[in-house]
Scaffold this motif. Structure first.
Motif, PDB file in Angstrom:
ATOM      1  N   ASP A 272       4.964 -15.874   0.708  1.00 57.60           N
ATOM      2  CA  ASP A 272       4.767 -14.940   1.813  1.00 57.60           C
ATOM      3  C   ASP A 272       5.176 -13.541   1.345  1.00 57.60           C
ATOM      4  O   ASP A 272       6.243 -13.363   0.742  1.00 57.60           O
ATOM      5  N   ASP A 273       4.363 -12.545   1.630  1.00 58.85           N
ATOM      6  CA  ASP A 273       4.635 -11.178   1.175  1.00 58.85           C
ATOM      7  C   ASP A 273       5.089 -10.265   2.305  1.00 58.85           C
ATOM      8  O   ASP A 273       5.060  -9.040   2.156  1.00 58.85           O
ATOM      9  N   PHE A 274       5.506 -10.827   3.427  1.00 59.66           N
ATOM     10  CA  PHE A 274       6.006 -10.024   4.555  1.00 59.66           C
ATOM     11  C   PHE A 274       7.418 -10.498   4.882  1.00 59.66           C
ATOM     12  O   PHE A 274       7.616 -11.514   5.545  1.00 59.66           O
ATOM     13  N   PHE A 275       8.418  -9.763   4.407  1.00 57.37           N
ATOM     14  CA  PHE A 275       9.817 -10.159   4.634  1.00 57.37           C
ATOM     15  C   PHE A 275      10.721  -8.966   4.363  1.00 57.37           C
ATOM     16  O   PHE A 275      10.355  -8.003   3.672  1.00 57.37           O
ATOM     17  N   ARG A 276      11.910  -9.040   4.873  1.00 58.99           N
ATOM     18  CA  ARG A 276      12.994  -8.092   4.622  1.00 58.99           C
ATOM     19  C   ARG A 276      14.289  -8.760   5.061  1.00 58.99           C
ATOM     20  O   ARG A 276      14.328  -9.450   6.080  1.00 58.99           O
ATOM     21  N   ILE A 277      15.350  -8.544   4.313  1.00 57.52           N
ATOM     22  CA  ILE A 277      16.634  -9.179   4.610  1.00 57.52           C
ATOM     23  C   ILE A 277      17.752  -8.285   4.095  1.00 57.52           C
ATOM     24  O   ILE A 277      17.646  -7.697   3.013  1.00 57.52           O
TER      25      ILE A 277
ATOM     26  N   TYR B 201      21.780  -1.058   8.800  1.00 60.36           N
ATOM     27  CA  TYR B 201      22.813  -0.019   8.806  1.00 60.36           C
ATOM     28  C   TYR B 201      24.198  -0.585   8.506  1.00 60.36           C
ATOM     29  O   TYR B 201      25.127   0.187   8.269  1.00 60.36           O
ATOM     30  N   THR B 202      24.352  -1.900   8.524  1.00 65.28           N
ATOM     31  CA  THR B 202      25.630  -2.513   8.168  1.00 65.28           C
ATOM     32  C   THR B 202      25.500  -3.359   6.904  1.00 65.28           C
ATOM     33  O   THR B 202      26.354  -4.194   6.643  1.00 65.28           O
ATOM     34  N   SER B 203      24.438  -3.150   6.140  1.00 61.30           N
ATOM     35  CA  SER B 203      24.204  -3.917   4.920  1.00 61.30           C
ATOM     36  C   SER B 203      24.616  -3.102   3.699  1.00 61.30           C
ATOM     37  O   SER B 203      24.567  -1.870   3.703  1.00 61.30           O
ATOM     38  N   ASP B 204      25.007  -3.808   2.653  1.00 65.42           N
ATOM     39  CA  ASP B 204      25.245  -3.192   1.354  1.00 65.42           C
ATOM     40  C   ASP B 204      24.010  -3.273   0.469  1.00 65.42           C
ATOM     41  O   ASP B 204      23.788  -2.397  -0.374  1.00 65.42           O
ATOM     42  N   LEU B 205      23.204  -4.301   0.657  1.00 61.89           N
ATOM     43  CA  LEU B 205      22.045  -4.560  -0.186  1.00 61.89           C
ATOM     44  C   LEU B 205      20.878  -4.971   0.696  1.00 61.89           C
ATOM     45  O   LEU B 205      21.038  -5.761   1.631  1.00 61.89           O
ATOM     46  N   ILE B 206      19.704  -4.420   0.408  1.00 63.28           N
ATOM     47  CA  ILE B 206      18.484  -4.752   1.145  1.00 63.28           C
ATOM     48  C   ILE B 206      17.456  -5.270   0.144  1.00 63.28           C
ATOM     49  O   ILE B 206      17.204  -4.634  -0.874  1.00 63.28           O
ATOM     50  N   ILE B 207      16.895  -6.435   0.440  1.00 62.56           N
ATOM     51  CA  ILE B 207      15.831  -7.021  -0.376  1.00 62.56           C
ATOM     52  C   ILE B 207      14.605  -7.147   0.525  1.00 62.56           C
ATOM     53  O   ILE B 207      14.686  -7.720   1.615  1.00 62.56           O
ATOM     54  N   ALA B 208      13.487  -6.614   0.069  1.00 68.15           N
ATOM     55  CA  ALA B 208      12.302  -6.605   0.923  1.00 68.15           C
ATOM     56  C   ALA B 208      11.049  -6.533   0.066  1.00 68.15           C
ATOM     57  O   ALA B 208      11.085  -6.164  -1.112  1.00 68.15           O
ATOM     58  N   SER B 209       9.939  -6.889   0.696  1.00 70.32           N
ATOM     59  CA  SER B 209       8.632  -6.647   0.103  1.00 70.32           C
ATOM     60  C   SER B 209       8.149  -5.276   0.563  1.00 70.32           C
ATOM     61  O   SER B 209       8.574  -4.778   1.611  1.00 70.32           O
ATOM     62  N   PRO B 210       7.277  -4.621  -0.190  1.00 65.77           N
ATOM     63  CA  PRO B 210       6.785  -3.311   0.260  1.00 65.77           C
ATOM     64  C   PRO B 210       6.140  -3.364   1.637  1.00 65.77           C
ATOM     65  O   PRO B 210       6.349  -2.457   2.454  1.00 65.77           O
ATOM     66  N   LEU B 211       5.392  -4.416   1.926  1.00 66.09           N
ATOM     67  CA  LEU B 211       4.766  -4.531   3.233  1.00 66.09           C
ATOM     68  C   LEU B 211       5.800  -4.733   4.329  1.00 66.09           C
ATOM     69  O   LEU B 211       5.720  -4.118   5.404  1.00 66.09           O
ATOM     70  N   GLY B 212       6.791  -5.597   4.084  1.00 66.64           N
ATOM     71  CA  GLY B 212       7.800  -5.861   5.108  1.00 66.64           C
ATOM     72  C   GLY B 212       8.624  -4.638   5.445  1.00 66.64           C
ATOM     73  O   GLY B 212       8.983  -4.420   6.613  1.00 66.64           O
ATOM     74  N   LEU B 213       8.937  -3.816   4.462  1.00 66.84           N
ATOM     75  CA  LEU B 213       9.737  -2.613   4.721  1.00 66.84           C
ATOM     76  C   LEU B 213       8.881  -1.478   5.263  1.00 66.84           C
ATOM     77  O   LEU B 213       9.373  -0.633   6.016  1.00 66.84           O
TER      78      LEU B 213
ATOM     79  N   GLU C   3       0.084   1.655  -2.399  1.00 63.67           N
ATOM     80  CA  GLU C   3       0.363   2.787  -1.513  1.00 63.67           C
ATOM     81  C   GLU C   3       1.659   2.565  -0.739  1.00 63.67           C
ATOM     82  O   GLU C   3       2.380   3.523  -0.442  1.00 63.67           O
ATOM     83  N   HIS C   4       1.974   1.323  -0.392  1.00 64.98           N
ATOM     84  CA  HIS C   4       3.228   1.040   0.310  1.00 64.98           C
ATOM     85  C   HIS C   4       4.429   1.447  -0.545  1.00 64.98           C
ATOM     86  O   HIS C   4       5.408   2.006  -0.031  1.00 64.98           O
ATOM     87  N   VAL C   5       4.376   1.164  -1.833  1.00 64.55           N
ATOM     88  CA  VAL C   5       5.495   1.514  -2.719  1.00 64.55           C
ATOM     89  C   VAL C   5       5.662   3.024  -2.791  1.00 64.55           C
ATOM     90  O   VAL C   5       6.779   3.556  -2.698  1.00 64.55           O
ATOM     91  N   GLU C   6       4.578   3.742  -2.962  1.00 68.33           N
ATOM     92  CA  GLU C   6       4.664   5.195  -3.046  1.00 68.33           C
ATOM     93  C   GLU C   6       5.220   5.791  -1.761  1.00 68.33           C
ATOM     94  O   GLU C   6       6.030   6.719  -1.797  1.00 68.33           O
ATOM     95  N   ASN C   7       4.794   5.251  -0.622  1.00 65.89           N
ATOM     96  CA  ASN C   7       5.291   5.757   0.651  1.00 65.89           C
ATOM     97  C   ASN C   7       6.775   5.475   0.826  1.00 65.89           C
ATOM     98  O   ASN C   7       7.533   6.349   1.281  1.00 65.89           O
TER      99      ASN C   7
END
Length: 770
Positions: free
Chosen positions: A510-515, A531-543, A580-584
């Motif tokens: 799945d390419d739609f996620f963020r955590i 806003y209370t996280s130290d690390l964010i892992i996401a896909s370009p689409l999810g973010l 384009e998602h990455v560039e944005n």
């Protein structure tokens, strides 16, 4: 006779009788007489006129709340916001109750003098007071035993009771004498990214904190203890459900700038008191880079010098890698770290607790020893030699670097907060924070890679953090490998697919996620708010769905304002999605916040954040399987690190032309163009005039035209329609039945000599076209 009720309502708010028991003050006469006790202030209010008295009211004892001394006569329950009532009835009724309570207090104290002329603490209307009955209701065993003995000793005037036990508890606690203040801070959720109901206090710590404040009012101690008990029950329920439900059920946001004293790890895990860790802190590149405050003139000079830095070679014949570094000075020679038979992480100045955890289960590989000097020097790195064989090694290297950065940032904030709350706080501290808490952002294409990253984070983090991992079962369910009805993996390696296909598309694709992940004193929280996280892992689409685009009505990208480490892994796979998602996304990183959060302490924000130079301190790590114009453009145009840039690539490419079977003629055409912007137009014109015309007039059949991207495909498709040339098509937007028909008709012939295939279609399917 009367009924005693522990109510959570506002003890000073008036009511209309005793029918529903919300802790109201004066009633108006309907219903049975009811005595209720509010949560803050130990208010004993009755529905009978003249009995709204408290012990704190009678003695006029001030109490501490959020660091402000308040008077009991105007206190109210701040544990939850007061509800607004139409017409302002709440405020008026409260003022009337306060005035009436003060008048009744004077009358009651005059009517019940003691023998020695002093006021009677019981302040009863006749018989034992409700306060005495409340004290008698406390059990003399269990967690309230010590509190009961303390209250009993205070009534008898004995201050020496349990002094020995107090000393033992004080030794076990090992904290400053701020028990009640810390307890109230914890109750308000003022921890580093931690909600008070997720990490309950121990009973022994709560009792020790109460004993440390014997001079505090007894009723205040009782209320503080009850509040902590309620929070502990809430926390236990959350732990049983492993983090509860979605983020909407969490408490209010806890900012990065509110760190409690107890966030410093205890015992052997306390890095601030570890000699080796202190030495590593002094010698690390992190300290040299981030613990400084350059002026605007100095930053302008650094930016101008970064463009003319000298270039040094970074080659490794043994690994088949070549590259260069553009920096003021080259990174440490990799051979220096691999000269011994068993290289260690010591030269890279990782925190000892991370290095020991890594070396317990891993060995430093030659590839890691080659790239870590550049990564640990905080250079921007573009590594374009990633494959399925070295992906795990590369992942270990950048995860270890990210964890070290997070723990150094967190420990610095905790250390400074401890010094500020000491008895002799320093007049000024070096700035140690950004606008928001998230410091590391990792972009990956699929959930399977995020699953591997988080599992490696749990494996490499110190054990004190991994003992408690909230929402882990939810994470495994949502990110783990998909299973069929029999519990077997849904995807199984296929013999007709290449090995790299099995590596990329294993597990959950799945390419739609963020955590978000946050690190607390003794736990790791998954699914934490950004806003209370130290690390964010996401896909370009999810973010991208959160960050939005210019012109969107609802968008939020302030949580990216303080990113100091950006990692883009499997970039070649991300290019097959939507570049384009990455560039944005990268264009929205390190911008000044649109809406500054209330918890920002600007006196502790580093000056280069305030001056808009955050992007010049951000390190960017890009890992790809090959070089591409998109990756080069990203690295050249959106990476502004003044420390330097490193490019590492394969020294030689073995190639596959000679492996083509059967032996057929291969012809390559060179297309001249004046600039890269003209490449697409010139290539399309050459195809129309030279390639297509020759193929159309030839006797060849079964011609497959492979097109790089979808935009070029649309051009070619429209051209075929204009020329009325029959063709078949296989693209990423073609249905499954359409692909099946096209492959069958192309094999049998008769429906056209041409079939158009896009690169993205081939990448995601790897069909054999016959």
């Amino acid at each position: 006779s009367f009924v005693c009720s522990m109510a959570r309502g506002n003890p000073f708010r008036g009511g209309r009788g005793g029918g529903r028991g919300r802790g109201h003050g004066r009633g108006r006469g309907r219903g049975r007489d009811r005595i209720s006790s509010g949560r803050q202030g130990d208010v004993l209010a009755t529905t009978s006129p003249g009995e709204g008295l408290t012990r704190r009211h009678k003695e006029n004892i001030p109490y501490q709340h959020h660091g402000k001394t308040q008077h009991a006569s105007n206190s109210r329950d701040d544990s939850r916001p007061a509800k607004r009532v139409k017409g302002g009835h709440d405020a008026k009724q409260t003022r009337r109750n306060d005035d009436h309570t003060a008048e009744d207090e004077d009358e009651t104290l005059d009517q019940h003098p003691t023998e020695d002329g002093s006021d009677d603490d019981d302040g009863a209307v006749g018989g034992p007071s409700a306060y005495d009955l409340l004290l008698k209701s406390i059990p003399e065993a269990g967690r309230h035993k010590k509190l009961f003995m303390q209250l009993k000793a205070e009534e008898e005037g004995d201050d020496d009771v349990d002094s020995d036990e107090d000393e033992e508890d004080q030794d076990d606690l090992g904290e400053d004498e701020e028990g009640i203040d810390e307890a109230s801070d914890d109750a308000d959720g003022q921890e580093l990214g931690d909600d008070s109901d997720d990490e309950p206090e121990d009973d022994e710590d709560q009792e020790a904190e109460i004993d440390e404040n014997e001079d505090e009012d007894v009723s205040q101690a009782l209320n503080s203890d009850d509040e902590q008990e309620v929070e502990q029950e809430d926390g236990d329920s959350d732990e049983e459900s492993e983090g509860g439900s979605e983020q909407e059920e969490e408490d209010d946001d806890v900012g990065f700038h509110d760190v409690a004293d107890d966030e410093v790890d205890d015992g052997e895990e306390d890095d601030s008191s570890d000699d080796e860790d202190s030495k590593s802190e002094r010698t690390s590149e992190f300290t040299l880079r981030y613990n400084r405050s350059p002026s605007e003139e100095e930053m302008a000079a650094e930016i101008s010098m970064a463009a003319v830095h000298p270039t040094y070679p970074v080659n490794s014949d043994a690994l088949g890698l070549a590259g260069s570094v553009q920096a003021p000075h080259p990174p440490p020679t990799p051979s220096h770290h691999t000269s011994s038979k068993s290289p260690s992480l010591t030269p890279f100045h990782f925190k000892p607790r991370l290095a020991s955890r890594f070396e317990a289960d891993h060995k430093l590989t030659p590839l890691q020893a080659h790239i870590l000097p550049s990564i640990r020097s905080y250079y921007d790195v573009m590594f374009t030699a990633e494959d399925k064989g070295n992906h795990s090694e590369i992942m270990d290297a950048y995860i270890l670097h990210a964890l070290d950065h997070i723990f150094r940032t967190r420990d610095m904030v905790v250390k400074h907060n401890t010094r500020l709350k000491s008895r002799d706080p320093p007049a000024q501290l070096d700035p140690d924070q950004g606008f928001t808490r998230p410091k590391v952002l990792i972009l990956v294409p699929f959930r399977n890679t995020a699953y591997d990253i988080i599992n490696k984070i749990l494996a490499l983090s110190p054990k004190i953090h991994t003992d408690t991992v909230t929402s882990k079962s939810k994470f495994i369910k949502e990110f783990g490998e998909e299973l069929d009805e029999n519990g077997e993996p849904l995807y199984k390696p296929q013999a007709n697919k290449p090995s790299d296909f099995d590596h990329v598309f294993r597990g959950n694709v799945d390419d739609f996620f963020r955590i978000g992940l946050s690190f607390t004193r003794q736990s790791i929280k998954l699914y934490s708010r950004f806003y209370t996280s130290d690390l964010i892992i996401a896909s370009p689409l999810g973010l991208r769905t959160v960050v939005g685009a210019p012109g969107d009505r609802i968008r939020d990208f302030d949580f990216l304002s303080s990113i100091e480490l950006l990692i883009v892994d499997q970039t070649d796979t991300i290019m097959m999605q939507n570049w384009e998602h990455v560039e944005n996304l990268i264009s929205q990183i390190n911008l000044l916040p649109v809406q500054p959060r209330d918890l920002i302490d600007f006196s502790r924000v580093r000056p280069w954040y305030l001056n808009g130079f955050a992007k010049n301190f951000r390190q960017t790590l890009v890992f790809s399987g090959y070089q591409a114009p998109e990756v080069n453009a990203l690295f050249n145009r959106q990476c502004f690190n003044t420390a330097g840039k490193v490019r590492i690539r394969r020294a030689t490419y073995p190639g596959t032309i000679s492996s083509v079977i059967p032996n057929i003629q291969q012809t390559f055409h060179r297309i001249e163009c004046d600039s890269l912007a003209q490449a697409d137009d010139r290539r399309f014109e050459y195809f129309k005039t030279q390639v297509f015309a020759r193929l159309r007039n030839s006797v060849q059949t079964h011609i497959l035209i492979y097109i790089h991207n979808y935009f070029d495909y649309v051009r070619v498709r429209n051209f075929f329609r204009e020329e009325e040339e029959p063709f078949l098509q296989c693209t990423e937007y073609t249905s499954v039945q359409g692909v099946k028909r096209s492959r069958e008709w192309f094999f049998k012939g008769g429906r056209g000599n041409f079939i158009l295939c896009t690169e993205r279609f081939h990448f995601f399917n790897r069909f054999r076209i016959q």
